[in-house]
Design a protein around this motif. Structure first.
Motif, PDB file in Angstrom:
ATOM      1  N   ASP A  88     -23.308 -71.251 -52.545  1.00  0.00           N
ATOM      2  CA  ASP A  88     -24.337 -72.075 -52.923  1.00  0.00           C
ATOM      3  C   ASP A  88     -24.040 -73.650 -52.663  1.00  0.00           C
ATOM      4  O   ASP A  88     -23.489 -74.182 -53.649  1.00  0.00           O
ATOM      5  N   ARG A  90     -25.442 -75.818 -55.642  1.00  0.00           N
ATOM      6  CA  ARG A  90     -24.787 -75.712 -56.924  1.00  0.00           C
ATOM      7  C   ARG A  90     -23.450 -76.389 -56.880  1.00  0.00           C
ATOM      8  O   ARG A  90     -23.184 -76.974 -57.830  1.00  0.00           O
ATOM      9  N   ALA A  91     -22.689 -76.342 -55.738  1.00  0.00           N
ATOM     10  CA  ALA A  91     -21.416 -76.749 -55.812  1.00  0.00           C
ATOM     11  C   ALA A  91     -21.284 -78.221 -55.662  1.00  0.00           C
ATOM     12  O   ALA A  91     -20.337 -78.919 -56.345  1.00  0.00           O
ATOM     13  N   ALA A  94     -23.718 -80.210 -57.130  1.00  0.00           N
ATOM     14  CA  ALA A  94     -23.884 -80.649 -58.461  1.00  0.00           C
ATOM     15  C   ALA A  94     -22.578 -80.556 -59.471  1.00  0.00           C
ATOM     16  O   ALA A  94     -22.276 -81.239 -59.943  1.00  0.00           O
ATOM     17  N   PHE A  95     -21.956 -79.360 -59.087  1.00  0.00           N
ATOM     18  CA  PHE A  95     -20.582 -79.393 -60.009  1.00  0.00           C
ATOM     19  C   PHE A  95     -19.663 -80.478 -59.808  1.00  0.00           C
ATOM     20  O   PHE A  95     -19.019 -81.207 -60.572  1.00  0.00           O
ATOM     21  N   GLY A 134     -19.474 -76.255 -65.470  1.00  0.00           N
ATOM     22  CA  GLY A 134     -19.678 -75.050 -65.099  1.00  0.00           C
ATOM     23  C   GLY A 134     -18.377 -74.361 -64.680  1.00  0.00           C
ATOM     24  O   GLY A 134     -18.373 -73.052 -64.084  1.00  0.00           O
ATOM     25  N   PRO A 189     -17.148 -73.051 -59.832  1.00  0.00           N
ATOM     26  CA  PRO A 189     -18.186 -71.951 -59.652  1.00  0.00           C
ATOM     27  C   PRO A 189     -17.987 -70.967 -58.613  1.00  0.00           C
ATOM     28  O   PRO A 189     -18.546 -69.959 -58.622  1.00  0.00           O
ATOM     29  N   ASP A 190     -17.143 -71.288 -57.445  1.00  0.00           N
ATOM     30  CA  ASP A 190     -16.975 -70.239 -56.396  1.00  0.00           C
ATOM     31  C   ASP A 190     -15.569 -69.648 -56.635  1.00  0.00           C
ATOM     32  O   ASP A 190     -15.257 -68.788 -55.443  1.00  0.00           O
TER      33      ASP A 190
END
Length: 141
Positions: free
Chosen positions: A15, A18-19, A21-22, A95, A117-118
């Motif tokens: 995503d 999402r990445a 934002a992280f 995260g 997150p990944d």
């Protein structure tokens, strides 16, 4: 001939938003050159590319690739154990999955590991035997 200089690291992500934002929460800045399926995150001395994993696999020609295998780790070095602890806490708050909380290392430094997150493995470390230049880069000359 000068050695090859790594200027870009590409991470396949599930995503991109999402990445993005992280990594933005960790201080990376999103480049205006980013597109929907790839975010270019600007760091101090390197660009981190967050590429939609399916597109990266299709482009690579190798078929599916294992995510976060641990056979490679990215690292951020700091000038103090306190800076390591603060960055690690910031990553977890943003995260990251804790792997090894920072502590005194057998080699005399202070380090810890987390996964983004990944599932990409990161090390955060302070090495008292290495010099950091005025820009915060490791100086091993």
């Amino acid at each position: 001939m000068n050695p090859a200089r790594i200027t870009l690291v590409t991470l396949g992500v599930a995503d991109v938003a999402r990445a993005t934002a992280f990594y933005a929460a960790l201080g990376w800045k999103k480049s205006a050159d980013s597109v929907q399926t790839t975010a270019f995150m600007i760091g101090e001395a390197i660009v981190l590319s967050l590429w939609d994993r399916a597109e990266m696999v299709a482009d690579g020609g190798e078929g599916d690739l294992p995510a976060g295998s641990g056979s490679m780790a990215l690292a951020v070095n700091f000038d103090s154990p306190e800076a390591v602890d603060a960055f690690y806490a910031r990553a977890v708050e943003a995260g990251a999955s804790p792997v090894k909380p920072p502590k005194k290392a057998f080699w005399g430094g202070h380090s810890g590991n987390f996964r983004d997150p990944d599932g990409h493995l990161w090390e955060v470390a302070h090495n008292p035997f290495w010099r950091m230049d005025d820009d915060g880069r490791v100086d091993l000359t």
